[in-house]
Write a protein that holds these residues in place. Structure first.
Motif, mmCIF file in Angstrom:
data_model
loop_
_atom_site.group_PDB
_atom_site.id
_atom_site.type_symbol
_atom_site.label_atom_id
_atom_site.label_comp_id
_atom_site.label_asym_id
_atom_site.label_seq_id
_atom_site.Cartn_x
_atom_site.Cartn_y
_atom_site.Cartn_z
ATOM 1 N N ASN A 1 0.810 -1.214 0.000
ATOM 2 C CA ASN A 1 0.000 0.000 0.000
ATOM 3 C C ASN A 1 0.848 1.272 0.000
ATOM 4 O OD1 ASN A 1 -2.061 -1.826 0.173
ATOM 5 N ND2 ASN A 1 -3.081 -0.867 1.910
ATOM 6 N N ALA A 2 1.979 1.223 0.702
ATOM 7 C CA ALA A 2 2.862 2.385 0.750
ATOM 8 C C ALA A 2 3.408 2.703 -0.642
ATOM 9 C CB ALA A 2 4.004 2.143 1.729
ATOM 10 N N ILE A 3 3.838 1.670 -1.352
ATOM 11 C CA ILE A 3 4.365 1.868 -2.711
ATOM 12 C C ILE A 3 3.267 2.375 -3.640
ATOM 13 C CG2 ILE A 3 5.244 0.659 -4.749
ATOM 14 C CD1 ILE A 3 6.863 -1.110 -2.841
ATOM 15 N N ALA A 4 2.054 1.830 -3.485
ATOM 16 C CA ALA A 4 0.936 2.247 -4.333
ATOM 17 C C ALA A 4 0.576 3.714 -4.125
ATOM 18 C CB ALA A 4 -0.281 1.375 -4.046
ATOM 19 N N MET A 5 0.908 4.264 -2.957
ATOM 20 C CA MET A 5 0.586 5.653 -2.661
ATOM 21 C C MET A 5 1.655 6.634 -3.118
ATOM 22 S SD MET A 5 -2.405 5.697 -1.368
ATOM 23 C CE MET A 5 -2.516 7.326 -0.615
ATOM 24 N N VAL A 6 2.746 6.125 -3.666
ATOM 25 C CA VAL A 6 3.830 7.006 -4.138
ATOM 26 C C VAL A 6 3.686 7.170 -5.659
ATOM 27 C CG1 VAL A 6 6.315 7.349 -4.312
ATOM 28 C CG2 VAL A 6 5.354 6.217 -2.292
ATOM 29 N N PRO A 7 3.240 8.329 -6.120
ATOM 30 C CA PRO A 7 2.953 8.543 -7.553
ATOM 31 C C PRO A 7 4.134 8.279 -8.474
ATOM 32 C CG PRO A 7 2.078 10.340 -6.224
ATOM 33 C CD PRO A 7 2.944 9.520 -5.309
ATOM 34 N N ILE A 8 5.342 8.539 -7.999
ATOM 35 C CA ILE A 8 6.517 8.421 -8.876
ATOM 36 C C ILE A 8 6.737 6.997 -9.377
ATOM 37 C CG2 ILE A 8 8.224 7.961 -7.054
ATOM 38 C CD1 ILE A 8 10.135 9.827 -8.592
ATOM 39 N N PHE A 9 6.243 6.005 -8.623
ATOM 40 C CA PHE A 9 6.432 4.612 -9.034
ATOM 41 C C PHE A 9 5.494 4.217 -10.174
ATOM 42 C CE2 PHE A 9 7.974 3.857 -4.502
ATOM 43 C CZ PHE A 9 9.303 3.881 -4.877
ATOM 44 N N ASP A 10 4.403 4.936 -10.327
ATOM 45 C CA ASP A 10 3.435 4.608 -11.373
ATOM 46 C C ASP A 10 3.743 5.424 -12.620
ATOM 47 O OD1 ASP A 10 1.337 3.863 -12.922
ATOM 48 O OD2 ASP A 10 -0.239 4.460 -11.522
ATOM 49 N N GLN A 11 4.476 4.823 -13.529
ATOM 50 C CA GLN A 11 4.898 5.493 -14.758
ATOM 51 C C GLN A 11 4.163 4.968 -15.985
ATOM 52 O OE1 GLN A 11 7.076 8.080 -14.940
ATOM 53 N NE2 GLN A 11 7.185 8.081 -12.700
ATOM 54 N N GLY A 12 2.984 4.363 -15.743
ATOM 55 C CA GLY A 12 2.225 3.829 -16.866
ATOM 56 C C GLY A 12 2.968 2.681 -17.536
ATOM 57 N N LEU A 13 2.726 2.500 -18.804
ATOM 58 C CA LEU A 13 3.403 1.420 -19.535
ATOM 59 C C LEU A 13 4.587 1.958 -20.345
ATOM 60 C CD1 LEU A 13 0.399 -0.753 -20.747
ATOM 61 C CD2 LEU A 13 1.923 -1.130 -18.792
ATOM 62 N N SER A 14 5.206 3.007 -19.837
ATOM 63 C CA SER A 14 6.415 3.531 -20.461
ATOM 64 C C SER A 14 7.574 2.579 -20.194
ATOM 65 C CB SER A 14 6.748 4.910 -19.885
ATOM 66 O OG SER A 14 7.056 4.809 -18.502
ATOM 67 N N ALA A 15 8.683 2.781 -20.864
ATOM 68 C CA ALA A 15 9.857 1.923 -20.662
ATOM 69 C C ALA A 15 10.338 1.997 -19.220
ATOM 70 C CB ALA A 15 10.976 2.353 -21.619
ATOM 71 N N ILE A 16 10.335 3.210 -18.662
ATOM 72 C CA ILE A 16 10.758 3.379 -17.269
ATOM 73 C C ILE A 16 9.795 2.660 -16.327
ATOM 74 C CG2 ILE A 16 11.079 5.068 -15.419
ATOM 75 C CD1 ILE A 16 12.027 7.060 -17.490
ATOM 76 N N GLY A 17 8.498 2.825 -16.612
ATOM 77 C CA GLY A 17 7.489 2.183 -15.778
ATOM 78 C C GLY A 17 7.626 0.671 -15.776
ATOM 79 N N ILE A 18 7.730 0.073 -16.951
ATOM 80 C CA ILE A 18 7.859 -1.382 -17.048
ATOM 81 C C ILE A 18 9.133 -1.863 -16.358
ATOM 82 C CG2 ILE A 18 8.211 -3.296 -18.660
ATOM 83 C CD1 ILE A 18 6.375 -1.813 -20.624
ATOM 84 N N ALA A 19 10.216 -1.090 -16.476
ATOM 85 C CA ALA A 19 11.470 -1.453 -15.810
ATOM 86 C C ALA A 19 11.287 -1.461 -14.287
ATOM 87 C CB ALA A 19 12.574 -0.473 -16.196
ATOM 88 N N ILE A 20 10.590 -0.457 -13.780
ATOM 89 C CA ILE A 20 10.326 -0.385 -12.338
ATOM 90 C C ILE A 20 9.504 -1.587 -11.879
ATOM 91 C CG2 ILE A 20 9.084 0.890 -10.534
ATOM 92 C CD1 ILE A 20 9.827 3.466 -12.012
#
Length: 270
Positions: free
Chosen positions: A223-242
């Motif tokens: 839940n803590a990770i889900a509340m941090v907007p920076i981790f949600d980068q959509g389906l971009s290359a950075i997002g998928i890598a995360i």
């Protein structure tokens, strides 16, 4: 006790469990709305919903606390297993993996059904429930999401319900059933499949470690990770890598947990 009778009793237990939770949620929500209307002098805003969630969590925690203490006084063994966890980083790693799966899954659903009003309305309703326009409101949202929900929901689903169901069904069935109920309780076209997966992992962690503290920690991390907007980068290359890094961390931690014995997990010696 016959197989049919055991299954029927487990069914009744689940129905009663869901009914009581819904009643508490509805009563707490209605009571909170009435109180807010009296204090503000007008209709409660949708952003006040989080206070109803907080009220429901408090009521459930008090009821659970009293019930668990009564059960513990009647038995030599604790009703809900709460052994000390020696390896919190390992448990947190599982939470990271669960969060990675949830972020990847949710973004895939959004991308696949972006033209669906049903899906977009579901996402919008989730955002509104956790919306807040004041510092106090934002603090309540964080508390409800990162602390309140993990503690209360784990005591309910992986604690109370899991321990009750083990009297009637096998461990495997218990893990699956508690995950199904957990998903149904969070019924939302976007959340349901994800919460079912999370429920399976949380139930397994509780069973493997015999500690409600472990499942709470996994839940809190997710839940803590889900509340941090920076981790949600959509389906971009950075997002998928995360998401993949999170998933690899979770898979490694879960495999380590699966291979570990009880002494390794709790620090006990034979």
């Amino acid at each position: 006790m016959g197989k049919f009778k055991r299954r029927f009793k487990s069914f009744l237990l689940i129905v009663a469990f869901l009914f009581i939770n819904v009643v508490i949620d509805a009563a707490a929500g209605a009571g909170t709305v009435i109180l807010i209307v009296k204090l503000k002098g007008d209709l409660a805003d949708i952003k006040d919903t989080v206070y109803g969630l907080l009220a429901a969590q408090i009521v459930k925690f008090v009821i659970l606390y009293i019930y668990i203490n009564i059960k513990n006084r009647k038995s030599a063994e604790p009703f809900i297993k709460d052994e000390k966890i020696k390896n919190p980083l390992l448990i947190s790693g599982i939470g990271v993996g669960v969060a990675g799966f949830g972020l990847l899954f949710t973004n895939c659903i959004v991308a696949a059904f972006k033209d669906s009003e049903v899906v977009m309305d579901a996402i919008d309703s989730l955002e509104k429930v956790l919306a807040a326009d004041t510092i106090w409101g934002q603090a309540v949202v964080l508390f409800v999401t990162i602390i309140g929900a993990p503690i209360v929901e784990e005591l309910l689903f992986r604690g109370f319900l899991f321990e009750k169901l083990t009297k009637y069904v096998s461990t495997k069935s218990c893990i699956i059933l508690t995950a199904i109920v957990f998903a149904y309780y969070h019924f939302n076209i976007v959340q349901t499949a994800n919460t079912f997966f999370i429920g399976l992992v949380l139930a397994y962690v509780y069973y493997k470690t015999r500690s409600i503290k472990a499942s709470i920690l996994v839940h809190m991390t997710n839940n803590a990770i889900a509340m941090v907007p920076i981790f949600d980068q959509g389906l971009s290359a950075i997002g998928i890598a995360i998401y993949l890094i999170f998933l690899i961390t979770g898979i490694y931690s879960l495999r380590t947990l699966r291979q570990a014995d009880k002494e390794y997990l709790t620090g006990r010696t034979a």
